[in-house]
Design an enzyme around this catalytic site. Structure first.
Site, short mmCIF file in Angstrom:
data_model
loop_
_atom_site.label_atom_id
_atom_site.label_comp_id
_atom_site.label_asym_id
_atom_site.label_seq_id
_atom_site.Cartn_x
_atom_site.Cartn_y
_atom_site.Cartn_z
N ARG A 1 0.89 -1.16 -0.06
CA ARG A 1 0.13 -0.11 -0.04
C ARG A 1 0.83 1.15 0.01
O ARG A 1 2.00 1.14 0.12
CB ARG A 1 -0.83 0.04 1.29
CG ARG A 1 -1.78 -1.20 1.35
CD ARG A 1 -2.94 -1.07 2.37
NE ARG A 1 -3.64 -2.31 2.41
CZ ARG A 1 -4.67 -2.64 1.83
NH1 ARG A 1 -4.94 -1.98 0.80
NH2 ARG A 1 -5.21 -3.77 2.23
N ASP B 1 -10.13 -0.78 -5.86
CA ASP B 1 -10.31 0.51 -6.22
C ASP B 1 -9.11 1.75 -6.35
O ASP B 1 -8.80 2.39 -7.11
CB ASP B 1 -11.58 1.10 -5.55
CG ASP B 1 -11.35 1.09 -3.98
OD1 ASP B 1 -10.22 0.37 -3.25
OD2 ASP B 1 -11.90 1.87 -3.19
N ASP C 1 -14.49 -8.01 -1.72
CA ASP C 1 -15.79 -8.05 -1.23
C ASP C 1 -16.76 -7.88 -2.28
O ASP C 1 -17.89 -7.75 -2.12
CB ASP C 1 -15.64 -6.58 -0.52
CG ASP C 1 -14.82 -6.52 0.79
OD1 ASP C 1 -14.61 -7.50 1.13
OD2 ASP C 1 -14.55 -5.29 1.26
N GLY D 1 -15.91 -7.42 4.27
CA GLY D 1 -16.97 -6.58 3.68
C GLY D 1 -16.80 -5.25 4.29
O GLY D 1 -17.60 -4.88 5.18
P1 ATP Z 1 -7.98 -3.28 -1.57
O1 ATP Z 1 -9.19 -1.95 -1.15
O2 ATP Z 1 -8.55 -4.55 -2.04
O3 ATP Z 1 -6.91 -3.58 -0.45
P2 ATP Z 1 -6.69 -1.36 -3.30
O4 ATP Z 1 -6.26 -1.57 -4.41
O5 ATP Z 1 -7.95 -0.46 -3.08
O6 ATP Z 1 -6.97 -2.77 -2.72
P3 ATP Z 1 -5.00 0.36 -1.82
O7 ATP Z 1 -4.20 -0.10 -0.69
O8 ATP Z 1 -6.11 1.30 -1.41
O9 ATP Z 1 -5.84 -0.95 -2.24
O10 ATP Z 1 -4.57 0.88 -2.84
C1 ATP Z 1 -3.20 0.08 -3.72
C2 ATP Z 1 -2.23 1.25 -4.15
O11 ATP Z 1 -3.03 1.98 -5.05
C3 ATP Z 1 -1.56 2.07 -3.20
O12 ATP Z 1 -0.10 1.37 -3.21
C4 ATP Z 1 -1.56 3.33 -3.77
O13 ATP Z 1 -0.04 3.71 -4.52
C5 ATP Z 1 -2.38 3.26 -4.99
N1 ATP Z 1 -3.55 4.30 -4.84
C6 ATP Z 1 -4.52 4.10 -3.88
N2 ATP Z 1 -5.36 5.12 -4.05
C7 ATP Z 1 -4.98 5.95 -4.85
C8 ATP Z 1 -5.25 7.19 -5.45
N3 ATP Z 1 -6.30 7.90 -5.33
N4 ATP Z 1 -4.48 7.86 -6.63
C9 ATP Z 1 -3.15 7.17 -7.13
N5 ATP Z 1 -2.76 5.85 -6.27
C10 ATP Z 1 -3.59 5.34 -5.57
MG MG Z 2 -9.50 -0.50 -1.69
#
Ligand code: ATP
Ligand code: MG
Length: 439
Positions: free
Chosen positions: A159, A185, A215, A259
């Site tokens: 992350r 997302d 989810d 969820g």
């Molecule tokens: P999950 O919610 O299932 O864990 P996710 O893809 O939403 O998956 P996040 O940890 O929110 O997981 O984001 C993963 C990566 O996406 C992060 O390392 C971050 O660099 C990038 N990221 C998240 N939000 C943004 C954003 N709004 N703009 C650019 N990059 C983003």
């Molecule tokens: Mg997410």
């Protein structure tokens, strides 16, 4: 049914014979309440369209040009990239989900075998691997052999926000033409920024997403990969909690499931097990006191009860907090622990055995089941076709059983949630027998 059949079949062919007039009132209205009446009852004129592919309607001279339609997934006759010159790269981000390795393997095999792509790279540890200067892995048929049998992701994940400028620098340096991004997302928003940055510089890099969310909350697709495996595994946890609860005096099984915003895993695993008395999801608020009094009555009547709670349910019962994880996602309060305490308090001196099960990591880390494995393979193939055709800023998914392309902007603009007035929630209410409102 094949396409020729679709072109000749008529409404008469699909008509259903019925025994006679229907005159008896259904007792279901008591369960559903007024609001649901409008939605659930099927009226004489309701129909499910035979086919959603515009081509069929065109061939029958039906004008559907003005109706909204997806760009279909699948192979194109003309490609944007010369396959033998392509360098493709793959990155996985966000939380774990069953099927990540299947998608990676599907991409590597399809790129190599179907298109003859010679170089596939795997960035390590999420978007971090595009910006920290680490060398990506070379992905080959050998290096992805058997990875579908393992949970997690061989590429690692992370992350935390990364600079799109540096990330595009890395891709240019490595000669990447197509980036396949597997994530939720947040990841897809990040992917969109990479595509924008590449476009702004005139770099011809296609960014194709394979949406990952355990989810099942990505909108405009039938379901996300790994969801099937996840609720099947969750149903095992419910089974265990039910056996524990029903084997003890006043046993209460309490199962916390994934969820964050959407209760699909809780709903589907409830329906799969048919052993749950109360299902609590983020979309349907509940009062804890009302729940406790209902729960006590259930235990009195039945000797035991099972409660399933999605992690994002009941967040209104905690003081507001602005804590976030490294990616800026709000941290959830532990609704499972709160309910466990409230159940113990509610029973006071009466006999009680609470069995609290929190199988989150066990569910996330299992390998995909056969059903999800098929879906992962098909998504990987559709993503490969899309990338080779030069589509970008998009994800692949299945809609009404068809592979489609979805703009990332649309995939991240909203969330797929359980409709409290919809059929799925009605199925859950019918299964648990819980009141439609606990407020
Ligand atoms: P999950 O919610 O299932 O864990 P996710 O893809 O939403 O998956 P996040 O940890 O929110 O997981 O984001 C993963 C990566 O996406 C992060 O390392 C971050 O660099 C990038 N990221 C998240 N939000 C943004 C954003 N709004 N703009 C650019 N990059 C983003
Ligand atoms: Mg997410």
């Amino acid at each position: 049914m094949n396409t020729a059949d679709l072109l000749t079949i008529t409404s008469d062919d699909l008509a259903i014979t019925r025994l006679g007039e229907r005159t008896v009132d259904t007792p279901l209205s008591d369960l559903l309440g007024e609001r649901q009446e409008t939605w659930h009852y099927v009226t004489e004129t309701d129909r499910v369209m035979l086919d959603v592919v515009q081509g069929i309607a065109n061939k029958r001279d039906v004008d559907v040009a003005g109706l909204p339609a997806f760009n279909p997934g699948g192979p194109r006759r003309k490609l944007f990239f010369e396959p033998s010159e392509v360098t493709a790269a793959i990155v996985t981000c966000g939380g774990l989900c069953p099927g990540l390795n299947n998608v990676i393997r599907g991409l590597v095999l399809h790129l190599g075998r179907a298109y003859g792509v010679k170089r596939v790279l795997g960035f390590r540890n999420g978007f971090k691997g595009l910006t920290d200067g680490s060398e990506p892995m070379e992905l080959t048929e050998q290096s992805v052999a058997d990875i579908q049998n393992r949970g997690g992701t061989i590429l690692g994940t992370s992350r935390g926000n990364q600079d799109p400028v540096v990330a595009v620098d890395s891709m240019v340096r490595l000669g990447v033409n197509i980036l396949f991004v597997i994530g939720g997302d947040g990841t897809l928003r990040g992917a969109s920024k990479l595509a924008d940055e590449a476009r702004a510089r005139g770099e011809r890099i296609a960014v194709v997403g394979i949406p990952k969310t355990i989810d099942n909350d990505i909108p405009w697709i039938d379901r996300s990969f790994g969801f099937h495996t996840a609720f099947a595994q969750a149903a095992q946890s419910i089974r265990a909690a039910h056996i524990e609860a029903s084997s003890t005096e006043n046993g209460v099984g309490l199962v916390k499931l994934m969820g964050r915003h959407s209760g699909f895993i809780a709903c589907y695993s409830t329906l799969a097990s048919h052993d749950v008395d109360f299902t609590l999801i983020p979309e349907v608020p509940f009062d804890v006191d009302v729940l406790m009094s209902r729960l006590k009555k259930k235990v009195e009547a039945q000797g035991h009860a099972v409660v399933v709670v999605a992690e994002g349910a009941g967040q209104e019962h905690f003081p507001a907090s602005d804590q976030t994880d490294a990616s800026g996602n709000a941290k959830l309060n532990d609704i499972g622990a709160l309910l466990k305490k409230r159940i113990i308090d509610a029973f006071g001196d009466e006999p009680l055995s609470v069995r609290y099960v929190d199988p989150g990591y066990e569910i996330r880390s299992v390998p995909a089941n056969a059903f999800d494995a098929v879906y992962c393979t098909r998504l990987a193939q559709a993503a490969t076709h899309a990338g080779m055709a030069g589509f970008t800023s998009m994800v692949v998914g299945q809609w009404s059983g068809r592979m489609v392309h979805l703009p990332i902007a649309l995939a991240t603009a909203s969330r797929n949630v359980v409709d409290p007035h919809g059929q799925l929630w009605m199925n859950v209410l019918e299964t648990t027998g819980q009141p439609k409102q606990m407020l």
